[in-house]
Design an enzyme around this catalytic site. Structure first.
Site, PDB file in Angstrom:
ATOM      1  N   GLY A  25       0.854  -1.204  -0.093  1.00 44.09           N
ATOM      2  CA  GLY A  25      -0.135   0.056  -0.081  1.00 44.09           C
ATOM      3  C   GLY A  25       0.893   1.204   0.000  1.00 44.09           C
ATOM      4  N   GLY A  35       2.634   3.587   1.228  1.00 46.97           N
ATOM      5  CA  GLY A  35       3.401   3.982   2.711  1.00 46.97           C
ATOM      6  C   GLY A  35       3.779   5.410   2.778  1.00 46.97           C
ATOM      7  N   ARG A  36       4.012   5.959   1.450  1.00 45.73           N
ATOM      8  CA  ARG A  36       4.594   7.436   1.792  1.00 45.73           C
ATOM      9  C   ARG A  36       3.825   8.408   0.584  1.00 45.73           C
ATOM     10  NH1 ARG A  36      10.252   6.819  -1.632  1.00 45.73           N
ATOM     11  NH2 ARG A  36       9.652   4.818  -2.643  1.00 45.73           N
ATOM     12  N   ASP A  88       9.296   6.116   7.350  1.00 46.95           N
ATOM     13  CA  ASP A  88       8.902   7.301   7.731  1.00 46.95           C
ATOM     14  C   ASP A  88       7.993   7.977   6.879  1.00 46.95           C
ATOM     15  OD1 ASP A  88      10.351   7.824   5.527  1.00 46.95           O
ATOM     16  OD2 ASP A  88      12.097   8.887   6.602  1.00 46.95           O
ATOM     17  N   GLY A  89       7.485   7.456   5.634  1.00 47.20           N
ATOM     18  CA  GLY A  89       6.646   8.087   4.760  1.00 47.20           C
ATOM     19  C   GLY A  89       7.113   9.317   4.005  1.00 47.20           C
ATOM     20  N   ARG A 133       2.931  13.573  -8.262  1.00 44.28           N
ATOM     21  CA  ARG A 133       2.908  12.735  -9.503  1.00 44.28           C
ATOM     22  C   ARG A 133       1.277  12.688  -9.918  1.00 44.28           C
ATOM     23  NH1 ARG A 133       5.406   6.799  -8.335  1.00 44.28           N
ATOM     24  NH2 ARG A 133       3.278   6.167  -7.229  1.00 44.28           N
ATOM     25  N   ARG A 162      -2.254  -1.232  -9.693  1.00 46.65           N
ATOM     26  CA  ARG A 162      -1.192  -2.163 -10.135  1.00 46.65           C
ATOM     27  C   ARG A 162      -1.766  -3.317 -10.042  1.00 46.65           C
ATOM     28  NH1 ARG A 162       2.705   1.356  -6.914  1.00 46.65           N
ATOM     29  NH2 ARG A 162       1.455   3.014  -6.574  1.00 46.65           N
ATOM     30  N   ASP A 168       3.820  -4.869  -7.536  1.00 44.29           N
ATOM     31  CA  ASP A 168       3.319  -3.415  -7.126  1.00 44.29           C
ATOM     32  C   ASP A 168       3.857  -2.259  -7.978  1.00 44.29           C
ATOM     33  OD1 ASP A 168       5.558  -4.556  -5.625  1.00 44.29           O
ATOM     34  OD2 ASP A 168       5.592  -2.564  -4.776  1.00 44.29           O
ATOM     35  N   ASP A 216       7.111   4.403 -10.820  1.00 45.88           N
ATOM     36  CA  ASP A 216       8.001   4.122  -9.624  1.00 45.88           C
ATOM     37  C   ASP A 216       9.571   3.927 -10.430  1.00 45.88           C
ATOM     38  OD1 ASP A 216       6.514   4.429  -7.618  1.00 45.88           O
ATOM     39  OD2 ASP A 216       6.376   2.604  -6.845  1.00 45.88           O
TER      40      ASP A 216
END
Ligand code: AMP
Ligand code: MG
Length: 499
Positions: free
Chosen positions: A97, A99-100, A132-133, A183, A190, A259, A269
């Protein structure tokens, strides 16, 4: 800085339309960005803003900065982190998921396409696990530069709308300046999003996700007899085209985990990705890819492997008879390799200036690649200089090979093949220049631009490089340094993940 939500005072209106949040309960959690202490706008993509129907001048302001830093939630936005699972380097994680990253919402662009707007690096979410995101400035600028370069090269990709620095440090091995990328994507669904539903045995959710993805990305198949099988075929074709275009341009994604493979067929990514210099099919750049799983030459195999993982998630909705579903999906999986190869060959034929097909073309092209590998010739420049050769300049091409004479026999075969087509040399050379870029984001120049920005706070080399990469097919006088391969080095280039 105090965070404001649902801001009535912020004059910027995105006109958000949040179909994901409205349709896909269970595939996200609503959450907020963490405030940025002292944000600064580093780069704004005016052309993309216009395409999205946004006012770039209005965005290039404190109000825009407040949105790009996560300090203000724009009107109409429903901020959320999407859930997904994924196979990472072959091992399955049922719970990944965003996370950041945080989806701000969707906009309808000036060509009526629905596009996600997402902040990446905006702080922790319920999916952050131990992270830490946050994102560091180097990787944010890297993604900005390479995504935009890919777009200009004609390769489907997520885009970069803005990069900001947060004013705070993020801690990796050392403290680094923090940053956020805005973005833009056709969607962030995905292969791993399907795996998330499937891993929980939630067939209805997988079906809802497939229905959503069909209406968003492949509306033409909505009325097909078996839309879910057609959906698989459509994703297969989009991803096969994508990977073929990577191979045609010498691009190595670096982390083709499930992912990181979109349903839309856009590249996503840009972590440890890079472009190849001298042609070597085993090239791996990523420091985390110790076994070379995602090496250049493995990308087509991984494409098939990842799509097989998508197929598994669709079994219960493709046919009530499990065996029949598997049979139908397997038939499509068996077609991926030949489909990929046909896209790859078409791309390569264009690169060597062919507009007709001949059964010998595949061999002609693989033989060129063998001579390039043997001669350690630069991938990008060999193709670009083939056109120069047609214009009567043979040295730039021949000198790319360790032994310049090694390419001569191939050049003779190639010219014979070209004669079958009856196109003038000039016309052919001009067409070839539209397929073979002169400028790609060369790793050593990318690093130079990023270290100026990160170490000296100097964005000029970044901006200059971005401007060159905005015209990858045009020979720009005085910008030759961006076309040159790196100086010889014995130390292999390594890229690091943006985490
Ligand atoms: P990526 O390598 O960017 O594809 O990320 C893989 C997974 O790790 C995704 O679920 C990300 O959201 C998560 N992730 C990566 N970096 C961080 C971070 N700094 N904090 C939290 N989660 C992260
Ligand atoms: Mg990812």
């Amino acid at each position: 800085m105090v965070k404001s939500t649902g801001n009535k005072d912020n004059p910027i209106d995105f006109n958000f339309d949040n179909s994901f949040a409205c349709s896909l309960e269970g595939f996200f959690v609503s959450c907020d960005a963490e405030p940025a202490i002292a944000p600064e706008l580093l780069q704004l993509n005016y052309a993309l803003a216009l395409e999205l129907g946004l006012d770039p001048v209005a965005l290039d302001s404190d109000a825009g900065l407040a949105i790009f830093s996560g300090n203000t939630v724009p009107e109409g936005s429903h901020t959320l982190a999407q859930a997904y699972a994924g196979h990472q380097f072959g091992g399955f994680s049922p719970q990944l998921g965003d996370g950041r990253a945080l989806l701000l919402g969707e906009v309808i662009d000036n060509q009526k396409r629905r596009r996600d707007i997402q902040l990446k690096g905006s702080g922790r979410t319920p999916y952050s696990r131990g992270g830490d995101g946050k994102a560091a400035l180097g990787p944010v600028l890297r993604e900005y530069l390479i995504a935009e370069a890919m777009h200009m090269l004609g390769i489907p990709t997520t885009r970069a709308l803005a990069a900001i620095s947060t004013g705070a440090h993020v801690y990796r091995e050392t403290p680094l300046p923090g940053a956020i990328l805005t973005r833009v994507a056709a969607s962030h669904i995905r292969v791993g999003t399907f795996q998330y539903g499937a891993a929980r045995g939630e067939v209805d959710k997988v079906r809802a996700l497939a229905d959503y993805a069909i209406s968003r990305h492949y509306p033409e198949i909505a009325d097909a007899k078996n839309p879910y099988l057609e959906f698989f075929l459509a994703v297969t074709d989009a991803q096969a085209r994508l990977v073929a275009s990577w191979m045609n341009i010498g691009f190595i994604h670096g982390v083709m985990n499930t992912d990181n493979m979109t349903i839309s067929g856009e590249t996503i990514d840009y972590g440890p990705c890079a472009f190849m210099n001298s042609y070597s099919p085993g090239t791996v750049f990523s420091s985390i890819d110790q076994h070379g799983r995602y090496a250049y030459a493995n990308q087509p195999e991984i494409l098939v492997w990842n799509l097989a993982r998508l197929a598994e998630t669709l079994i219960p909705i493709v046919d009530p008879d499990k065996n029949r579903a598997i049979e139908l999906l397997t038939e499509t999986i068996d077609c991926i390799k030949p489909l990929y190869e046909s896209h790859w060959l078409a791309g390569m034929q264009s690169k060597v200036g062919l507009s007709t097909e001949d059964p010998q073309d595949q061999k002609l092209i693989t033989d060129l690649l063998s001579v390039m590998e043997e001669g350690q010739a630069d991938f990008t420049l060999v193709f670009r200089h083939l056109a120069k050769f047609l214009r009567g300049e043979s040295d730039p091409l021949r000198n790319l090979f360790k032994d310049p004479g090694a390419i001569d026999p191939w050049l003779q075969r190639w010219q014979k093949r070209l004669e079958q087509e009856g196109v003038s040399k000039d016309t052919r050379a001009e067409t070839m220049d539209r397929f073979n870029p002169i400028y790609i984001p060369r790793n050593h120049k990318v690093e130079e631009a990023l270290s100026a920005a990160v170490e000296q706070g100097d964005m000029k080399p970044f901006t200059k490089m971005l401007n060159v990469l905005n015209h990858p097919f045009d020979d720009i006088q005085e910008e030759e340094v961006y076309a040159e391969p790196p100086p010889m080095s014995n130390i292999p280039y390594r890229t690091f993940c943006g985490t």
